[in-house]
Design a protein around this motif. Structure first.
Motif, short mmCIF file in Angstrom:
data_model
loop_
_atom_site.label_atom_id
_atom_site.label_comp_id
_atom_site.label_asym_id
_atom_site.label_seq_id
_atom_site.Cartn_x
_atom_site.Cartn_y
_atom_site.Cartn_z
N VAL A 155 0.82 -1.22 0.00
CA VAL A 155 0.00 0.00 0.00
C VAL A 155 0.85 1.26 0.00
CG1 VAL A 155 -1.71 1.32 1.29
CG2 VAL A 155 -2.01 -1.15 1.03
N PRO A 156 1.87 1.38 0.86
CA PRO A 156 2.68 2.61 0.86
C PRO A 156 3.44 2.87 -0.43
CG PRO A 156 2.99 1.40 2.91
CD PRO A 156 2.26 0.49 1.97
N LEU A 157 3.69 1.82 -1.23
CA LEU A 157 4.45 2.02 -2.47
C LEU A 157 3.64 2.76 -3.53
CD1 LEU A 157 6.36 -1.34 -3.04
CD2 LEU A 157 7.32 0.88 -2.43
N HIS A 158 2.32 2.65 -3.48
CA HIS A 158 1.45 3.30 -4.47
C HIS A 158 1.81 2.91 -5.91
CE1 HIS A 158 -0.34 5.72 -1.31
NE2 HIS A 158 0.87 6.14 -0.94
N GLY A 159 2.29 1.67 -6.09
CA GLY A 159 2.57 1.19 -7.43
C GLY A 159 3.83 1.74 -8.05
N ALA A 160 4.76 2.28 -7.28
CA ALA A 160 6.02 2.78 -7.83
C ALA A 160 6.73 1.65 -8.59
CB ALA A 160 6.91 3.30 -6.71
N PRO A 161 7.03 1.84 -9.89
CA PRO A 161 7.47 0.71 -10.74
C PRO A 161 8.71 -0.02 -10.26
CG PRO A 161 6.83 2.59 -12.08
CD PRO A 161 6.85 3.08 -10.66
N LEU A 162 9.80 0.70 -9.98
CA LEU A 162 11.06 0.02 -9.67
C LEU A 162 11.00 -0.77 -8.37
CD1 LEU A 162 13.94 -0.63 -10.37
CD2 LEU A 162 14.66 1.53 -9.31
N PRO A 163 10.62 -0.16 -7.23
CA PRO A 163 10.56 -0.97 -6.01
C PRO A 163 9.52 -2.08 -6.09
CG PRO A 163 9.64 1.22 -5.63
CD PRO A 163 10.30 1.26 -6.97
N ALA A 206 8.72 -3.77 -8.82
CA ALA A 206 9.31 -4.85 -9.61
C ALA A 206 10.31 -5.65 -8.79
CB ALA A 206 9.99 -4.26 -10.85
N LEU A 207 11.12 -4.96 -7.99
CA LEU A 207 12.10 -5.67 -7.16
C LEU A 207 11.41 -6.55 -6.12
CD1 LEU A 207 14.72 -2.82 -6.57
CD2 LEU A 207 14.92 -4.80 -8.09
N LEU A 208 10.35 -6.05 -5.51
CA LEU A 208 9.64 -6.84 -4.51
C LEU A 208 8.89 -8.00 -5.15
CD1 LEU A 208 8.34 -4.03 -2.13
CD2 LEU A 208 10.04 -5.79 -1.62
N VAL A 209 8.37 -7.82 -6.36
CA VAL A 209 7.74 -8.94 -7.06
C VAL A 209 8.76 -10.04 -7.31
CG1 VAL A 209 6.72 -9.66 -9.26
CG2 VAL A 209 5.85 -7.62 -8.11
N ALA A 210 9.98 -9.66 -7.67
CA ALA A 210 11.04 -10.65 -7.87
C ALA A 210 11.33 -11.41 -6.58
CB ALA A 210 12.31 -9.97 -8.38
N VAL A 211 11.34 -10.69 -5.45
CA VAL A 211 11.52 -11.35 -4.16
C VAL A 211 10.39 -12.33 -3.90
CG1 VAL A 211 11.59 -10.98 -1.66
CG2 VAL A 211 12.86 -9.45 -3.18
N CYS A 212 9.17 -11.94 -4.24
CA CYS A 212 8.02 -12.82 -4.02
C CYS A 212 8.09 -14.07 -4.89
CB CYS A 212 6.72 -12.06 -4.30
SG CYS A 212 6.31 -10.82 -3.06
N MET A 222 2.56 -10.65 -3.52
CA MET A 222 2.76 -10.36 -4.95
C MET A 222 1.47 -9.85 -5.58
SD MET A 222 4.30 -12.80 -7.99
CE MET A 222 2.83 -13.82 -8.12
N ALA A 223 0.34 -10.44 -5.23
CA ALA A 223 -0.93 -9.98 -5.77
C ALA A 223 -1.19 -8.52 -5.38
CB ALA A 223 -2.07 -10.86 -5.28
N GLY A 224 -0.90 -8.18 -4.13
CA GLY A 224 -1.06 -6.80 -3.69
C GLY A 224 -0.16 -5.85 -4.47
N LEU A 225 1.07 -6.27 -4.72
CA LEU A 225 1.99 -5.43 -5.49
C LEU A 225 1.50 -5.22 -6.91
CD1 LEU A 225 5.31 -7.04 -4.22
CD2 LEU A 225 4.55 -4.70 -3.74
#
Length: 497
Positions: A249-257, A259-265, A287-290
């Motif tokens: 939620v705090p990321l507000h869909g910022a692309p770079l972070p 994408a990195l967190l999706v890779a972690v997921c 990942m779904a939330g991201l």
């Protein structure tokens, strides 16, 4: 979970490869100028290809990967075409559910194709894809399979060095007696319940309930396994939602972070899938939330709705396995344990033949099969040894069975290693010990109405001959198994319907 055994670091390697393969698929879609919807579809297709294609040989894996579009493309066309026709869309979705589960009777390939077909229908609901987007969805899926296939089979071909053993075939049966047929009806009924109640709760996000019901039935074979899987899915979802509130939620869909967190997921999904279904679901939920954040629709209320839909799907699965053609946990336990015991006997006989000088006798495949069968036994007994199981006496007996079967596997591995030594000699006592092992297995697998066989067992000693030592270890473990396995049928290991 994170300290679970990882022989040869296979989970670590497979997880890292999944990140590369999925990332390559998304990057290729972006380079080709495809939309965000298409890029997400391609990423999911790559993830599924790497996660679900588990054939025993690399050649078979390549063939299954090549066949995925045959299952996915027609479903994509059907789902997008019916997007605006709710009744027809729902009926088609349930038909895909039934076909996808029924396909599991055809082994790993049918299992992979069934999952891929279902998820292509699911992703069109997740992304609200429409017919006009179909060409780029096809392009994204095709590019994703090429990218993930190149990573898996060319760039990082793990299976060439350590090919995965073939999964043991499912429990036998014909017609409605076949577990996969029963499960197809169960999953369809569960998804129908989830679809109806889920749509009453939300006309836009109902598909999470259907997805929950579907995935609870993946890799389960009995009522108890399915109920435990449902509990673990809800637990993982709750943890993932909590993390999503703090991270996505705090990321507000910022692309770079994002994408990195999706890779972690993606890494977490693959790394935790085997040891912990709850943690795997944690990463899936985050990942779904991201991804919702990337689509610009994420808010705390959506995550709450995600939990509600998950609970509905889990409830539907629980009702279905209890009411619709149930496969009792006791029946599944008995079948898998018997197959493991027969495999012990086959391994012992092949080892003895090899020690006797037969060069064609090879006990190694039987030993590898035994390891896989023990994995299925652990899954079958999972409901009974679960921490929340109130059946304390049966839990203790189930744990005793698992410990003794592990002892059997250890002795079989030792016996196979001795048999592989060209310098090992054949001792006349080995034939008698092998006979006692076979007699013990026959006593354990005979029908309960059959009088128990008398199994002579030597006192536990430390024979100088290594093969004889392993056979004596097998004798003692098998005889000890009689206590938990040959109990009065009125008090089975698990409650039988």
């Amino acid at each position: 979970m994170f300290v679970a055994p990882d022989p040869g670091r296979m989970r670590l390697r497979n997880s890292a490869r999944a990140v590369i393969g999925t990332g390559a698929a998304v990057a290729l879609a972006e380079v080709c100028g495809l939309s965000l919807t298409a890029s997400i579809t391609g990423g999911l297709a790559a993830l599924l290809a790497l996660f679900t294609v588990l054939d025993a040989t690399v050649r078979a894996q390549r063939a299954t990967t090549a066949l995925l579009p045959l299952a996915g493309f027609p479903v994509l066309a059907l789902a997008t075409t019916l997007h605006g026709v709710p009744l027809a869309r729902d009926a088609a979705f349930l038909a895909v559910v039934f076909a996808g589960v029924y396909a599991r009777r055809f082994g790993p390939r049918g299992h992979a194709l069934g999952i891929f077909g279902f998820m292509m229908f699911f992703v069109t609901q997740f992304l609200h894809a429409v017919p006009g987007q179909l060409p780029e969805l096809y392009a994204a899926v095709g590019l994703a399979l090429l990218a993930s296939g190149a990573v898996r089979f060319l760039l990082w071909p793990i299976e060439r060095r350590t090919p995965p053993p073939a999964a043991p075939p499912g429990l036998p049966g014909t017609g409605l007696a076949r577990p996969t047929t029963r499960q197809a009806f169960q999953a369809t009924a569960a998804c129908a319940f989830a679809l109806g109640i889920g749509q009453a709760l939300s006309e836009d996000r109902w598909y999470w309930a259907v997805g929950t019901a579907w995935w609870i039935f993946v890799n389960t074979a009995s009522r108890g396994e399915t109920l435990v899987r449902g509990f673990r899915r809800v637990l993982g979802t709750v943890l993932g939602i909590a993390a999503g509130l703090l991270i996505a939620v705090p990321l507000h869909g910022a692309p770079l972070p994002t994408a990195l967190l999706v890779a972690v997921c993606v890494f977490g999904i693959f790394y935790t899938a085997a040891p912990s279904y709850s943690w795997m679901m944690f990463f899936v939920t985050v990942m779904a939330g991201l991804l919702y954040g990337l689509l610009g629709v994420l808010h705390p209320g959506l995550l709450l709705l995600r939990f509600q839909e998950t609970a509905i799907g889990a409830l539907g699965a629980a009702l279905a396995v209890v009411i619709i053609l149930p496969v009792t946990t006791h029946a599944a336990n008995d079948a898998w344990i018997q197959r493991a015991l027969h495999c012990v006997r086959a391994s012992t006989a092949a080892s003895l033949d090899r020690l006797a000088g037969n060069p064609d006798a090879d006990p190694a495949p039987h030993a590898a099969e035994l390891e896989l069968l023990l994995g299925r036994v652990r899954m079958a007994l999972g409901p009974l040894v679960h921490p929340l199981s109130p059946l304390r006496a049966r839990k203790a007996r189930a744990r005793q069975v698992l410990a003794l079967l592990d002892d059997c596997a250890r002795e079989v591995r030792g016996l196979v290693a001795v048999a592989a030594d060209p310098q090992a000699s054949h001792d006349a006592r080995l034939a008698a010990a092998c006979w006692r092992v076979e007699a013990a297995v026959e006593a354990l697998t005979a029908p309960r109405s059959t009088p128990e066989l008398v199994t002579p067992v030597l006192p536990r000693t430390a024979p100088a001959e290594p093969a004889l030592a392993h056979l004596h270890g097998l004798e003692h473990a098998l005889v000890a198994l009689a206590a938990p396995l040959r109990t009065d049928p009125r008090a089975p290991l698990v409650i039988s319907a």
